[in-house]
Motif scaffolding. Structure first.
Motif, PDB file in Angstrom:
ATOM      1  N   ASN B  32      74.475   2.373  33.868  1.00 17.33           N
ATOM      2  CA  ASN B  32      73.484   3.376  33.512  1.00 17.33           C
ATOM      3  C   ASN B  32      72.159   2.714  33.152  1.00 17.33           C
ATOM      4  O   ASN B  32      72.087   1.506  32.933  1.00 17.33           O
ATOM      5  CB  ASN B  32      73.969   4.265  32.363  1.00 17.33           C
ATOM      6  N   THR B  51      72.906   7.999  34.605  1.00 20.15           N
ATOM      7  CA  THR B  51      73.948   7.315  35.347  1.00 20.15           C
ATOM      8  C   THR B  51      73.584   7.271  36.828  1.00 20.15           C
ATOM      9  O   THR B  51      72.555   7.808  37.241  1.00 20.15           O
ATOM     10  CB  THR B  51      75.296   8.024  35.184  1.00 20.15           C
ATOM     11  N   PHE B  52      74.461   6.663  37.583  1.00 22.73           N
ATOM     12  CA  PHE B  52      74.242   6.454  39.018  1.00 22.73           C
ATOM     13  C   PHE B  52      73.928   7.759  39.747  1.00 22.73           C
ATOM     14  O   PHE B  52      73.107   7.806  40.662  1.00 22.73           O
ATOM     15  CB  PHE B  52      75.495   5.803  39.605  1.00 22.73           C
ATOM     16  N   SER B  53      74.579   8.834  39.339  1.00 16.79           N
ATOM     17  CA  SER B  53      74.478  10.088  40.088  1.00 16.79           C
ATOM     18  C   SER B  53      73.294  10.958  39.675  1.00 16.79           C
ATOM     19  O   SER B  53      73.042  11.998  40.270  1.00 16.79           O
ATOM     20  CB  SER B  53      75.764  10.899  39.919  1.00 16.79           C
ATOM     21  N   GLU B  54      72.566  10.532  38.650  1.00 19.46           N
ATOM     22  CA  GLU B  54      71.458  11.348  38.153  1.00 19.46           C
ATOM     23  C   GLU B  54      70.139  10.839  38.704  1.00 19.46           C
ATOM     24  O   GLU B  54      69.861   9.642  38.662  1.00 19.46           O
ATOM     25  CB  GLU B  54      71.431  11.336  36.628  1.00 19.46           C
ATOM     26  N   ASN B  55      69.309  11.749  39.187  1.00 17.89           N
ATOM     27  CA  ASN B  55      68.022  11.379  39.764  1.00 17.89           C
ATOM     28  C   ASN B  55      66.865  11.568  38.797  1.00 17.89           C
ATOM     29  O   ASN B  55      65.853  10.886  38.906  1.00 17.89           O
ATOM     30  CB  ASN B  55      67.746  12.211  41.021  1.00 17.89           C
TER      31      ASN B  55
END
Lengths: 116, 112
Positions: B32, B51-55
């Motif tokens: 993160n 985290t990885f999936s949040e833009n």
């Protein structure tokens, strides 16, 4: 307590003396970190404690630096035979732990060490 | 070697204006990315965690973006206020999220 507490907030010491810096983490936080921030510089990792595991000491700059964490709570950073280049703000942070979680790191306000 | 680079090192903006701070990282594996605000003489305070999936993630007038493909993040400050004068630090966590790599920070000075 509600936050990470560090003491003293300021420390002036003579070159060659030993100093002890204290960090009281948030209750229940198993991970504790020490960082150093020299004037105008970024944060430099010093040491990391996680529960009962052996600490990660890879960031300690010399053998004059050591740290303990007693009872999994309070930590003391000791600098022996201080040198002028040790002058910096020493920051402590604690976090909870758990696989897959986002760790809530909380920093203390730091101890400003001045070696004269 | 895990590294986090921030730009610019410092900037001066007029009160009310917007600004964008950049963070590039080489930390791998990635867990993160956080942006912290550090006032002079104080410890860093968390602004956003992604985290990885949040833009993108917002916290009041602060909006952070993350492109995990290019390993870049930005922090946008909207309608700056004098109290925004501080250092802004980008911090990346590696595997398991416990090892932190800090950027050198961007010092922001907001002038009236």
């Amino acid at each position: 307590g509600a936050g990470v507490s560090q003491s003293p907030s300021n420390k002036v010491t003579e070159k060659g003396k030993d100093v002890e810096l204290r960090c009281d983490p948030i209750s229940g936080h198993t991970a504790l970190y020490w960082y150093r921030q020299s004037l105008g510089q970024g944060l430099e990792f010093l040491i990391y404690f996680q529960g009962n595991s052996a600490p990660d000491k890879s960031g300690l700059p010399s053998d004059r630096f050591s740290a303990e964490r007693t009872g999994g709570s309070v930590s003391t950073l000791t600098i022996q035979r201080t040198q002028q280049e040790d002058s910096a703000v020493y920051l402590c942070a604690s976090s909870s732990s758990g696989t897959g979680r986002i760790y809530g790191y909380t920093f203390g306000s730091g101890t400003r060490l001045t070696v004269v | 070697k895990n590294q986090v680079e921030q730009s610019p090192q410092s900037l001066i903006i007029l009160e009310g204006k917007n600004c964008t701070l950049q963070c590039n990282y080489t930390v791998s594996p990635f867990s993160n990315l956080r942006w912290y605000k550090q006032d002079t003489g104080r410890g860093p305070v968390s602004l956003t965690i992604m985290t990885f999936s949040e833009n993108t993630k917002s916290n009041g007038r602060y909006t952070a973006t993350l492109d995990a493909d290019t390993k870049q993040s930005s922090l946008h400050i909207t309608a700056s206020q004098l109290s925004d004068s501080a250092s802004y630090i980008c911090v990346v966590s590696g595997a398991a999220g416990n090892k932190l790599t800090f950027g050198g920070g961007t010092r922001v000075l907001v002038k009236p």
